[in-house]
Design an enzyme around this catalytic site. Structure first.
Site, PDB file in Angstrom:
ATOM      1  N   ASP A  62       0.822  -1.206   0.000  1.00 51.35           N
ATOM      2  CA  ASP A  62       0.000   0.000   0.000  1.00 51.35           C
ATOM      3  C   ASP A  62       0.859   1.261   0.000  1.00 51.35           C
ATOM      4  O   ASP A  62       2.028   1.239   0.403  1.00 51.35           O
ATOM      5  CB  ASP A  62      -0.888   0.043   1.244  1.00 51.35           C
ATOM      6  CG  ASP A  62      -2.156  -0.769   1.100  1.00 51.35           C
ATOM      7  OD1 ASP A  62      -2.259  -1.534   0.120  1.00 51.35           O
ATOM      8  OD2 ASP A  62      -3.026  -0.668   1.981  1.00 51.35           O
ATOM      9  N   HIS A 208       3.925  -2.136   3.231  1.00 51.05           N
ATOM     10  CA  HIS A 208       3.923  -0.773   2.696  1.00 51.05           C
ATOM     11  C   HIS A 208       5.250  -0.482   1.999  1.00 51.05           C
ATOM     12  O   HIS A 208       6.313  -0.753   2.559  1.00 51.05           O
ATOM     13  CB  HIS A 208       3.712   0.256   3.814  1.00 51.05           C
ATOM     14  CG  HIS A 208       2.353   0.211   4.428  1.00 51.05           C
ATOM     15  ND1 HIS A 208       2.004  -0.733   5.376  1.00 51.05           N
ATOM     16  CD2 HIS A 208       1.248   0.975   4.219  1.00 51.05           C
ATOM     17  CE1 HIS A 208       0.737  -0.530   5.734  1.00 51.05           C
ATOM     18  NE2 HIS A 208       0.257   0.496   5.048  1.00 51.05           N
TER      19      HIS A 208
END
Length: 271
Positions: A62, A208
């Protein structure tokens, strides 16, 4: 009815902060969808994982792309012959278009995470649809490929927002079943341990490659300063040791029944 339109709907407690990771392949037996409602309506709920006992795991990132971390992650995935799903912010795609294009060129999935990482719970349904429509267009204009899935920032959403984004934009919502909490700085070994703690067959792991909300850093926290590629290497080594095969999220959903949870009808009054 296709696989993406079927599958069990399970209680939040079975997916969020369970005492132990769920056992893949057991969700259908725990289905709580009311029989009086058409099953097709369940597709408006967000997908958290898939229901299978096969030793497979969805790998997702993400908040990217990032000019340094994302290319190193892509290099490692290429070395291992693996692919992942990247849920990107249109703001970062505009900043680093060449990195976004490389994600696609390397054969990975690139999907929509939002525009500026604002929570959907701060938006009305029309505003959420309007902003995600603009963000999708911006990403598609850069990568030259259609976006097909949406993951809301923080995973936060209401049922009407998910329904509207799917109905108007054609984007089903997918979140995750486990994460490494790698949005703050920590030792690589600790992050890898957290990443593996909630993993199960058919699960979706969240990592991430960037941080989309640095302004929300809390007292005592530090922005990530660790080697994200090293974290991935540690995670992949542990997956291999456990016999887990890495797949994109899209590959999982197209191969197995998706597991969903219905979100609240309304956002909380205070975030």
């Amino acid at each position: 009815m296709t696989k993406t339109e079927s599958g069990p709907v399970v209680p939040l407690g079975q997916l969020s902060h369970p005492q132990a990771p769920p056992t893949g392949g057991t969700f259908t037996a725990a289905d709580t969808w009311p029989r009086i409602l058409p099953r097709r309506l369940s597709r408006l709920a967000a997908i958290y994982c898939v229901d299978t006992a096969d030793p497979v795991i969805g790998l997702s990132y993400d908040d990217g792309p990032h000019p340094e971390h994302t290319p190193r992650i892509l290099d490692l995935l290429a070395e291992r012959g693996l692919h992942a799903s990247f849920y990107v912010l249109s703001r970062h795609v505009r900043q680093f278009p060449d990195v976004a294009r490389r994600i696609v060129a390397d054969g990975h999935e690139i999907q929509l995470h939002g525009d500026t990482h604002d929570s959907l719970l701060t938006m009305s349904v029309p505003e959420a649809v309007r902003r995600m429509r603009r963000a999708r267009t911006e990403v598609e204009d850069v990568i030259g490929r259609e976006i097909t899935w949406f993951r809301p920032p923080y995973g936060a959403h209401t049922a009407p927002q998910v329904a509207a984004i799917r109905a108007v934009l054609g984007l089903p919502t997918v979140v995750w079943s486990s994460d490494a909490k790698d949005w703050i700085d920590d030792e690589i070994g600790a992050i890898v341990d957290r990443a593996l703690a909630g993993v199960f067959s058919g699960g979706v792991l969240l990592l991430h490659d960037n941080r989309g909300d640095p302004h929300t850093l809390r007292a005592g926290e530090r922005l990530p300063n660790f080697d994200k590629a090293a974290v991935l290497a540690g995670v992949l080594d542990r997956f291999a040791a456990q016999g887990l095969a890495v797949r994109t999220v899209g590959e999982l959903i197209s191969s197995y029944p998706p597991v969903r949870r219905v979100a609240p009808i309304r956002a909380p009054r205070r975030l």
